[in-house]
Enzyme design. Structure first.
Site, mmCIF file in Angstrom:
data_model
loop_
_atom_site.group_PDB
_atom_site.id
_atom_site.type_symbol
_atom_site.label_atom_id
_atom_site.label_comp_id
_atom_site.label_asym_id
_atom_site.label_seq_id
_atom_site.Cartn_x
_atom_site.Cartn_y
_atom_site.Cartn_z
ATOM 1 N N ALA A 14 41.873 38.252 43.405
ATOM 2 C CA ALA A 14 42.156 36.881 42.994
ATOM 3 C C ALA A 14 42.907 36.093 44.057
ATOM 4 O O ALA A 14 42.868 34.862 44.068
ATOM 5 C CB ALA A 14 42.961 36.883 41.700
ATOM 6 N N GLY A 17 40.549 38.637 49.944
ATOM 7 C CA GLY A 17 39.437 39.566 50.051
ATOM 8 C C GLY A 17 39.594 40.404 51.295
ATOM 9 O O GLY A 17 40.232 39.994 52.268
ATOM 10 N N ARG A 18 39.021 41.602 51.243
ATOM 11 C CA ARG A 18 39.077 42.494 52.387
ATOM 12 C C ARG A 18 37.718 43.111 52.621
ATOM 13 O O ARG A 18 36.982 43.372 51.661
ATOM 14 C CB ARG A 18 40.088 43.633 52.175
ATOM 15 N N ASP A 241 36.195 45.478 39.872
ATOM 16 C CA ASP A 241 37.182 46.129 40.722
ATOM 17 C C ASP A 241 37.985 47.191 39.981
ATOM 18 O O ASP A 241 38.328 48.233 40.554
ATOM 19 C CB ASP A 241 38.100 45.099 41.387
ATOM 20 N N THR A 242 38.283 46.958 38.703
ATOM 21 C CA THR A 242 39.024 47.966 37.954
ATOM 22 C C THR A 242 38.199 49.238 37.789
ATOM 23 O O THR A 242 38.729 50.353 37.871
ATOM 24 C CB THR A 242 39.442 47.433 36.580
ATOM 25 N N THR A 267 47.275 41.474 40.380
ATOM 26 C CA THR A 267 47.467 40.219 39.670
ATOM 27 C C THR A 267 47.494 40.467 38.164
ATOM 28 O O THR A 267 48.321 39.923 37.438
ATOM 29 C CB THR A 267 46.342 39.232 40.026
ATOM 30 N N ASN A 304 44.599 44.579 28.827
ATOM 31 C CA ASN A 304 45.028 43.682 29.907
ATOM 32 C C ASN A 304 46.484 43.296 29.709
ATOM 33 O O ASN A 304 46.864 42.832 28.635
ATOM 34 C CB ASN A 304 44.185 42.397 29.911
#
Length: 516
Positions: A14, A17-18, A241-242, A267, A304
């Site tokens: 969020a 980025g990589r 991503d999780t 985040t 969450n």
């Protein structure tokens, strides 16, 4: 896969980025970051959007950087990102509009409207997904209510990683783990057509889910030329991503009735259990737990929690006032001060998208009859303690719902770097915390790609490779602080309604959220 072969993981978060390259020498994964870039949302008159064109350009730069280092050794590329957001594509393959950001307020109130057509309990039994206001299903309903004509023009809906994969390959596909977060996919892995029909949503734009590890296709010629790459395939990781991060949890096999919990900390904090079945009880729904699809036939039974978002937004606010604090400075200073003796309910909906986070925290403390906390270091300490308390309540509830006992908590992602948060979590939860790997999402992305080309056999081996690849830190719980009393205070606050309709399960009074 030979140890010198390389897999490129594009990990979009969020904030940033990589582009990270993973190799597998000697049964371990070695990661090298070759490109990093900011991910800055864009606010236009109609709302908050993701700058997907900017992200795509940065990805191409990252692939070029990877090619300049690894060349022909690159054997695969895969992109992961956050969940729920999407782009709509027309019959000519053109993107229709700029994808909205999940924090945009356009979905406020939509969930209650949906509940009138699809009762929340029925919806949960069908999809297993917690009814959070930013879910893809509610975003689509918001578009329908607004009369947005792009729904009529769209031929396909692509989640953010799917859209970027399409631009790289020319192949459209919907990856399963991200699709499972939409609130429109059944727990059987098929779209809930009857739910979509009752909501007057265009079911035809949804593509059948494709499993992670699938080889999607080779890079398009213009992409190869821009990046300096050959015929490299895109291999679907767990594109949520999780889901990738959970693959990289360095877990060991547990005795019957005993399990580990994970916290993917960034985040957001995603806290949950890795199960072989969904839990679809009404108690699980009322407690705010969700059943997202995982790798290898697993389910991520998780909840969450607002996460380090509160601290991120405080830093932004203080920076606007001329007070620059790095994360390291704040947490190091917070470790040296005593507890401010307040309880922040980090899941209070006022923290979802406030204009100013410190002001929102001040209002929360005043509204719950607690003393003011003003210094940034004290606020940071209060936020981290609030997170640790939220983790405690969520772990205890997950144990009850799943009928298991959690003996270890694994913290992966950026939060694993935060020694204070990890220690407070061990103290509050009264069980050991294993911190690492920090780059869990990229590591999991690489491991799933490796599974796709048979370099890693299965999820069990992926967990073992993650253990071998990670420098882990163990935090033992200390007998310090009145965590039992603070947990009781948080339960009382929630029962009194500090968590209101925006984050609570649909159709239920505020006290049901994270019910303990």
């Amino acid at each position: 896969m030979a140890g010198d072969a390389a897999l490129v993981a594009v990990d979009l978060g969020a904030e940033s980025g990589r582009v990270i390259v993973g190799t597998l020498p000697g049964g371990r994964v070695k990661l090298e970051q070759v490109h990093r870039f900011a991910n800055i949302p864009v606010r236009t008159p109609d709302g908050v959007h993701w700058n997907v064109l900017g992200l795509y350009g940065e990805i191409l730069q990252g692939l070029h950087a990877a090619a300049s280092i690894y060349g022909d050794a690159i054997a695969g590329i895969g992109i992961d990102s956050w969940a729920v957001d999407y782009g709509l594509v027309d019959a000519a393959g053109r993107l229709l509009g700029i994808p909205y950001h999940y924090r945009d307020a356009r979905t406020d109130g939509v969930r209650d409207t949906v509940a009138q057509r699809v009762p929340p309990a029925e919806h949960y039994t069908r999809t297993g997904i917690a009814q959070l206001p930013f879910n893809t299903l509610y975003q689509l309903c918001a578009q329908r209510q607004a009369g947005d004509q792009t729904l009529e023009l769209a031929q396909s809906l692509l989640m953010i990683p799917d859209l970027l994969h399409y631009w790289l390959t020319g192949v459209q596909a919907t990856e399963y783990t991200n699709a499972s977060t939409t609130g429109a996919l059944g727990v059987n892995g098929q779209w809930a057509w009857e739910v979509l029909t009752r909501l007057d949503l265009p079911a035809a734009i949804l593509l059948l889910p494709t499993q992670p590890g699938t080889v999607l296709g080779d890079l398009r010629r213009p992409v190869r030329e821009a990046a300096g790459l050959g015929d490299v395939p895109v291999i679907l990781p767990a594109s949520h991503d999780t889901a990738s991060a959970v693959v990289a949890v360095p877990a060991t096999v547990q005795a019957p009735g005993v399990s580990h919990a994970y916290i993917s900390s960034g985040t957001w904090s995603l806290l949950g259990l890795e199960l072989d079945r969904p839990i679809l009880s009404e108690e699980a729904r009322l407690a705010g737990f969700t059943n997202e699809g995982g790798v290898g036939g697993t389910y991520r039974f998780l909840t969450n929690i607002m996460g380090l978002w509160l601290l991120q937004e405080c830093r932004r606010s203080w920076a606007r006032q001329g007070r620059e604090w790095s994360y390291a400075e704040l947490t190091a200073a917070a470790a040296t001060v005593s507890s401010p003796d307040v309880v922040i309910d980090v899941d209070d909906p006022t923290f979802l998208h406030p204009d100013d986070m410190p002001t929102a925290i001040a209002g929360h403390l005043e509204g719950t009859g607690q003393p003011a906390v003003e210094h940034p270091v004290a606020i940071a300490r209060a936020i981290l303690e609030g997170l640790a308390l939220a983790y405690r309540l969520a772990v205890e509830r997950a144990e009850q719902l799943a009928g298991t006992r959690v003996n270890t908590i694994h913290v992966v992602g950026g939060g694993a770097h935060n020694a204070l948060l990890c220690q407070l979590t061990a103290d509050a939860c009264r069980r050991p915390v294993v911190a690492g790997p920090v780059e869990a999402t990229a590591l999991g992305n690489v491991l799933v790609q490796a599974m796709g080309i048979d370099a890693v056999r299965d999820l069990k081996e992926a967990h073992a490779v993650a253990r071998a690849s990670s420098d882990l830190v163990v935090y033992e719980p200390r007998a310090a602080g009145d965590w039992d009393g603070c947990a009781d205070r948080l339960r009382t606050m929630r029962a009194a309604g500090s968590v209101t309709a925006r984050l609570q399960p649909s159709g239920q009074p505020a006290r049901d959220q994270r019910e303990q």
